[in-house]
Design an enzyme around this catalytic site. Structure first.
Site, PDB file in Angstrom:
ATOM      1  N   GLU A 110       0.861  -1.189   0.000  1.00 45.50           N
ATOM      2  CA  GLU A 110       0.000   0.000   0.000  1.00 45.50           C
ATOM      3  C   GLU A 110       0.892   1.232   0.000  1.00 45.50           C
ATOM      4  O   GLU A 110       2.115   1.120   0.149  1.00 45.50           O
ATOM      5  CB  GLU A 110      -0.941  -0.011   1.216  1.00 45.50           C
ATOM      6  CG  GLU A 110      -2.046  -1.054   1.077  1.00 45.50           C
ATOM      7  CD  GLU A 110      -3.003  -1.111   2.262  1.00 45.50           C
ATOM      8  OE1 GLU A 110      -2.954  -0.220   3.125  1.00 45.50           O
ATOM      9  OE2 GLU A 110      -3.789  -2.062   2.307  1.00 45.50           O
ATOM     10  N   HIS A 222      -8.873   9.992   4.219  1.00 45.45           N
ATOM     11  CA  HIS A 222      -8.551   8.969   3.214  1.00 45.45           C
ATOM     12  C   HIS A 222      -8.842   9.542   1.836  1.00 45.45           C
ATOM     13  O   HIS A 222      -9.901  10.153   1.623  1.00 45.45           O
ATOM     14  CB  HIS A 222      -9.395   7.714   3.469  1.00 45.45           C
ATOM     15  CG  HIS A 222      -8.854   6.493   2.785  1.00 45.45           C
ATOM     16  ND1 HIS A 222      -8.865   6.346   1.416  1.00 45.45           N
ATOM     17  CD2 HIS A 222      -8.280   5.386   3.281  1.00 45.45           C
ATOM     18  CE1 HIS A 222      -8.315   5.172   1.109  1.00 45.45           C
ATOM     19  NE2 HIS A 222      -7.948   4.566   2.223  1.00 45.45           N
TER      20      HIS A 222
END
Ligand code: FAD
Ligand code: SIN
Length: 485
Positions: A110, A222
């Protein structure tokens, strides 16, 4: 009756603490609504771990880089050095992570990780699978629909908790040790990815008692959240998608993130969120997540839940791009704790998981380090409390305990205003004047005839605004426009 432990919260931190406390102990777990209504249940991407001993320095380095070196380095060391053993312990107790074609653990990547080191379960349902496992393992009493509204504290000792069990009923429970695992603060913002149970009341109690909240200005947004629904809780499009090749594009298919950072989509989360915000403000163009690098069979197998959710919403993934925006996601700040997970200055009160702030995440959390924090620091808290074996003496506590009103008529309107104020003024880009105006507004709400839960949420919001006002220069997730001289 005195419990050995009261645990507030049934997410990964609370349930893993419960798993590690022997069955012989008297334990009461309290949670709002149902045990699975928590952020843990919604976690998609996975859980980070140092892959082996050799990977620890690199996992530490990545965590510090993402956190802009504002992290508590000892806490990062505790996190990384314990990661592998904690994961192995879960696996040996029966938790199944996804395996690759060779039958080995499948690690993925990620943003801001320098290598693949993230484990996942059922593709993109890591949180759900871990939560299910921990719930099955739970040998202790769990009371649902229990909303904690006060901690009973005298002379740095917490002797119990008070909680609502319905609109009008309250209960008291006493314990030798109390562990706060009540998660973050998502519902304070108008747009967020969090469970509706996560609203920061316990942080408000900590503030009311004069205990320390730390780094409350450090709130993470996010970057890739689905824009297309009207609900406050937005569906997440996991960072693992970008880790494996999904791209952020504008409506003309231009990958603008490389104009902001050399790592493009894989830059730290705060950078990506801020860049999207800025690009959209400047160009007014729509922003999308594009999956065109994926082959359909692989996509369906690797991200089965995202595939199914978006199919229900009318999107044919990976062929269609999805409109995205940043939304509130995670609180790096929280209840200030020592490295042994104890709330600072307290003798028998612990805080773990997203509710706590050891400083491990610094100014910006590295992706997938939060589930890991939950399992590592719950172990630390249980080990420390078992070693100290603190016992309260109930006869010392004879003061009448105050009762509270849960909700009042005017709460709904103020709650909505609060969420809008926080989203407009204390989110991705901040300005001192707007923060001060917001703080004044919150102060005036606090003087109204409001219910206990809203009062506590307002105290938490106040601590975020105060911390944001105090930090004059941008750092990590706290991006404040500097005053022009
Ligand atoms: P939670 O799981 O949020 O649990 C909080 C508990 O406290 C709940 O049981 C709630 O009912 C209870 N509670 C709250 N207030 C009270 C109260 N007043 N009284 C009683 N009980 C209360 N992190 C990763 O590492 N990897 C990921 O892939 C990942 N994906 C994510 C995806 C989404 C959509 C979200 C929202 C988060 C994600 N995160 C991820 C972050 C991570 O899931 C959370 O930080 C973590 O699960 C928090 O665990 P916790 O146990 O501290 O709290
Ligand atoms: C995600 O899957 O993008 C969330 C990961 C995280 O919050 O750590």
């Amino acid at each position: 009756m005195i419990y050995d432990y009261i645990i507030i919260g049934s997410g990964i931190a609370g349930l893993n603490a419960a798993r590690l406390i022997p069955k012989s102990k008297k334990v009461l777990i309290l949670c709002k609504k149902f045990p699975w209504e928590c952020n843990t249940f919604y976690a998609q991407g996975g859980i980070a771990t140092a892959v082996d001993e050799k990977d620890i320095p690199s996992h530490i380095k990545d965590t510090l880089n993402a956190g802009v070196n504002y992290n508590n380095k000892q806490a990062v060391q505790v996190l990384s050095e314990n990661s592998n053993a904690c994961i192995k312990d879960l696996i040996s107790d029966g938790l199944e992570f996804d395996l690759n074609d060779k039958g080995e653990l499948a690690f993925t990547k990620e943003a801001a990780h320098s290598r693949s080191r993230i484990l996942h379960a059922d593709g993109d349902a890591t949180g759900r699978m871990m939560h299910l496992f921990l719930l099955k393992e739970c040998n202790h009493d769990l009371e649902t629909n229990a909303v904690v509204n006060d901690l009973l504290i005298e002379n740095n000792i917490c002797y119990g908790v008070q909680y609502f069990t319905s609109e009008t009923e309250e209960k008291i429970a006493y314990a030798h040790n109390t562990i706060i695992a009540s998660g973050g603060i998502g519902s304070l913002y108008k747009y967020h990815t969090n469970s509706t149970t996560v609203a920061g009341e316990v942080q408000g109690i900590i503030s009311e008692k004069g205990l320390e909240l730390k780094d409350m200005e450090m709130m993470q947004f996010h970057p890739t959240v689905f824009k297309g629904t009207s609900f406050a809780r937005k569906s997440l499009l996991s960072e693992a998608l970008r880790g494996e090749g999904a791209c952020i594009v504008d409506e003309n298919n231009y990958r603008f993130l490389f104009d902001y950072h050399e790592d493009g989509e894989l830059a730290p989360r705060d950078v990506v969120s801020r860049s999207i915000f800025d690009y959209n403000k400047k160009t007014k163009l729509g922003i999308y997540l594009s999956f065109e690098k994926f082959e359909k069979t692989y996509f369906r197998k690797r991200f089965p839940n995202i595939y199914a959710n978006f199919n229900n919403l009318g999107y044919d993934l990976p062929f269609e791009k999805v409109p995205i925006s940043p939304a509130f996601h995670y609180a790096m700040g929280g209840i200030a704790t020592e490295l042994n997970a104890k709330v600072k200055t307290m003798k028998n009160l612990y805080a773990i998981g997203e509710a706590a702030c050891t400083g491990v995440h610094g100014a910006n959390r590295l992706a997938s380090n939060s589930l890991l924090e939950g399992i590592v620091f719950s172990k630390v808290a249980v080990e420390n409390s078992m070693k100290e074996n603190f016992q309260i003496k109930k006869e010392n506590y004879t003061k009448t305990i105050k009762t509270f009103t849960r909700n009042n008529e005017i709460d709904k309107d103020i709650k909505n205003s609060l969420r809008k104020i926080m989203w407009d003024n204390a989110s991705i880009v901040r300005e001192e004047k707007k923060l001060i105006d917001s703080l004044n507004q919150i102060e005036s709400f606090l003087k109204e005839d409001i219910g206990r839960l809203l009062f506590l949420r307002l105290l938490t919001a106040k601590s975020i605004l105060e911390a944001a006002i105090d930090r004059k220069k941008p750092l990590g997730a706290h991006f404040i426009k500097e005053r022009e001289c």
